[in-house]
Design a protein around this motif. Structure first.
Motif, PDB file in Angstrom:
ATOM      1  N   UNK A  98      87.017 122.030  78.727  1.00  0.00           N
ATOM      2  CA  UNK A  98      85.838 121.280  78.332  1.00  0.00           C
ATOM      3  C   UNK A  98      85.192 120.884  79.239  1.00  0.00           C
ATOM      4  N   UNK A  99      85.462 120.655  80.497  1.00  0.00           N
ATOM      5  CA  UNK A  99      84.639 120.005  81.527  1.00  0.00           C
ATOM      6  C   UNK A  99      83.126 120.787  81.900  1.00  0.00           C
ATOM      7  N   UNK A 100      83.354 121.958  81.612  1.00  0.00           N
ATOM      8  CA  UNK A 100      82.081 122.877  81.990  1.00  0.00           C
ATOM      9  C   UNK A 100      81.086 122.484  80.558  1.00  0.00           C
ATOM     10  N   UNK A 101      81.627 122.413  79.425  1.00  0.00           N
ATOM     11  CA  UNK A 101      80.643 122.279  78.268  1.00  0.00           C
ATOM     12  C   UNK A 101      80.074 120.590  78.581  1.00  0.00           C
ATOM     13  N   UNK A 102      80.771 119.592  79.101  1.00  0.00           N
ATOM     14  CA  UNK A 102      80.414 118.449  79.222  1.00  0.00           C
ATOM     15  C   UNK A 102      79.310 118.199  80.294  1.00  0.00           C
ATOM     16  N   UNK A 103      79.647 118.998  81.293  1.00  0.00           N
ATOM     17  CA  UNK A 103      78.530 119.075  82.695  1.00  0.00           C
ATOM     18  C   UNK A 103      77.180 119.800  82.132  1.00  0.00           C
ATOM     19  N   UNK A 154      90.390 108.735  78.259  1.00  0.00           N
ATOM     20  CA  UNK A 154      90.313 109.722  77.610  1.00  0.00           C
ATOM     21  C   UNK A 154      91.447 110.605  77.661  1.00  0.00           C
ATOM     22  N   UNK A 155      91.688 111.788  76.757  1.00  0.00           N
ATOM     23  CA  UNK A 155      92.850 112.731  76.828  1.00  0.00           C
ATOM     24  C   UNK A 155      92.036 114.046  76.955  1.00  0.00           C
ATOM     25  N   UNK A 156      91.170 114.253  76.495  1.00  0.00           N
ATOM     26  CA  UNK A 156      90.181 115.611  76.581  1.00  0.00           C
ATOM     27  C   UNK A 156      88.639 115.232  76.631  1.00  0.00           C
ATOM     28  N   UNK A 157      88.098 116.307  77.443  1.00  0.00           N
ATOM     29  CA  UNK A 157      86.716 116.120  77.555  1.00  0.00           C
ATOM     30  C   UNK A 157      85.910 116.293  76.291  1.00  0.00           C
ATOM     31  N   UNK A 158      86.444 116.934  75.200  1.00  0.00           N
ATOM     32  CA  UNK A 158      85.913 116.894  73.869  1.00  0.00           C
ATOM     33  C   UNK A 158      85.431 115.563  73.259  1.00  0.00           C
ATOM     34  N   UNK A 159      86.192 114.519  73.917  1.00  0.00           N
ATOM     35  CA  UNK A 159      86.101 113.181  73.376  1.00  0.00           C
ATOM     36  C   UNK A 159      84.575 112.593  74.062  1.00  0.00           C
ATOM     37  N   UNK A 160      83.876 113.136  74.875  1.00  0.00           N
ATOM     38  CA  UNK A 160      82.626 112.833  75.528  1.00  0.00           C
ATOM     39  C   UNK A 160      81.663 113.640  75.220  1.00  0.00           C
ATOM     40  N   UNK A 161      80.458 113.225  75.186  1.00  0.00           N
ATOM     41  CA  UNK A 161      79.441 113.940  75.239  1.00  0.00           C
ATOM     42  C   UNK A 161      78.035 112.997  75.612  1.00  0.00           C
ATOM     43  N   UNK A 162      76.553 113.757  75.812  1.00  0.00           N
ATOM     44  CA  UNK A 162      75.957 113.085  76.450  1.00  0.00           C
ATOM     45  C   UNK A 162      75.616 111.724  75.544  1.00  0.00           C
ATOM     46  N   UNK A 163      75.476 111.795  74.403  1.00  0.00           N
ATOM     47  CA  UNK A 163      75.079 110.783  73.456  1.00  0.00           C
ATOM     48  C   UNK A 163      76.015 109.646  73.577  1.00  0.00           C
ATOM     49  N   UNK A 164      77.308 109.879  73.529  1.00  0.00           N
ATOM     50  CA  UNK A 164      78.445 108.894  73.662  1.00  0.00           C
ATOM     51  C   UNK A 164      78.109 108.168  75.292  1.00  0.00           C
ATOM     52  N   UNK A 165      78.162 108.935  76.142  1.00  0.00           N
ATOM     53  CA  UNK A 165      77.899 108.485  77.442  1.00  0.00           C
ATOM     54  C   UNK A 165      76.923 107.575  77.841  1.00  0.00           C
ATOM     55  N   UNK A 166      75.528 108.161  77.026  1.00  0.00           N
ATOM     56  CA  UNK A 166      74.393 107.113  77.289  1.00  0.00           C
ATOM     57  C   UNK A 166      74.466 105.819  76.597  1.00  0.00           C
ATOM     58  N   UNK A 167      75.510 105.696  75.737  1.00  0.00           N
ATOM     59  CA  UNK A 167      75.572 104.835  74.646  1.00  0.00           C
ATOM     60  C   UNK A 167      76.162 103.450  75.389  1.00  0.00           C
ATOM     61  N   UNK A 168      77.058 103.948  76.416  1.00  0.00           N
ATOM     62  CA  UNK A 168      78.175 102.946  76.955  1.00  0.00           C
ATOM     63  C   UNK A 168      77.282 101.650  77.506  1.00  0.00           C
ATOM     64  N   UNK A 169      77.770 100.491  77.387  1.00  0.00           N
ATOM     65  CA  UNK A 169      77.405  99.237  77.937  1.00  0.00           C
ATOM     66  C   UNK A 169      78.213  98.890  79.207  1.00  0.00           C
ATOM     67  N   UNK A 170      77.700  98.861  80.485  1.00  0.00           N
ATOM     68  CA  UNK A 170      78.629  98.403  81.397  1.00  0.00           C
ATOM     69  C   UNK A 170      78.471  96.950  81.849  1.00  0.00           C
ATOM     70  N   UNK A 171      77.534  96.339  81.220  1.00  0.00           N
ATOM     71  CA  UNK A 171      77.659  94.744  81.591  1.00  0.00           C
ATOM     72  C   UNK A 171      77.849  93.858  80.229  1.00  0.00           C
TER      73      UNK A 171
END
Length: 220
Positions: free
Chosen positions: A91-96, A203-220
């Motif tokens: 799953x990591x190549x798909x995420x990259x 996470x347990x698998x990279x299928x749990x992540x994608x560009x949309x989910x990562x962009x929406x992360x709030x770090x502050x």
């Protein structure tokens, strides 16, 4: 909004850990060292040089650290070239590729030596996706020291608050948190005995992540 993703390599992008383990333990045998699995697990996230520095302090090996590093590296390189089933983690190549297509900046920050990083990137054609590659051999102290991640974040076109790190080791997670960067812990089946409890999420698998989910992360 997240714009930069900093990846660890071993245990996140590719599972070279069995090759490293083989090389280390073959060399440990040559040195007459009897290292337990529990002690070996504490080395995860450390550069090869830092591993031998720890061993020299613990066991008074009495030789030049650089000679140990070169011997282990030679064993690793031979095994790496012969390992036909070595592949990227599921799953990591798909995420990259997804992140790259959506305009994220990708940076590698790995404790691995530059020569090992180059071998992995050449074998799997990863260079087009990453703007920068940072090796732990350029730093005096390994993870959990945050220096490698602080440097990686300085290479980002976005501020540190818009960066995240993906890590699979206890030392790596601690380094990310010490650097003040949001950390996703990857609970890899290939990385045993690692405590990811300090990660912001796991996470347990990279299928749990994608560009949309990562962009929406709030770090502050």
């Amino acid at each position: 909004m997240i714009r930069t993703v900093i990846f660890d390599m071993d245990g996140v992008i590719v599972d070279t850990e069995p090759v490293h383990r083989y090389a280390f333990f073959k060399h440990f045998d040559e040195l007459g060292l009897h290292i337990t699995d529990e002690e070996y697990a504490t080395f995860t996230g450390l550069s090869t040089r830092n591993v031998y520095q720890k061993l020299n302090e613990a066991y008074n090996l009495g030789e030049d650290i650089e000679s140990f590093v070169l011997r282990k590296r030679a064993i690793f390189n031979d095994a790496f070239d012969e390992k036909e089933d070595l592949d990227l983690l599921d799953g990591v190549r798909t995420l990259i590729e997804d992140l790259h297509q959506h305009g994220f900046q990708l940076i590698l920050a790995s404790s691995a030596a530059k020569v090992t990083i180059a071998r992995v990137f050449k074998r799997f054609g990863l260079d087009p996706y990453f703007s920068d590659k940072v090796s732990g051999e350029d730093f005096v102290r390994s993870k959990p020291d945050p220096a490698i991640f602080e440097h990686a974040a300085s290479l980002s076109k976005a501020p540190k608050s818009e960066c995240i790190i993906i890590e699979d080791s206890n030392n790596g997670v601690k380094a990310a948190r010490a650097a003040g960067i949001y950390c996703i812990g990857y609970n890899s089946e290939h990385t045993a005995l690692q405590d990811l409890s300090e990660a912001n999420q796991v996470i347990n698998h990279f299928s749990e992540l994608n560009a949309e989910k990562i962009r929406a992360i709030v770090t502050e």
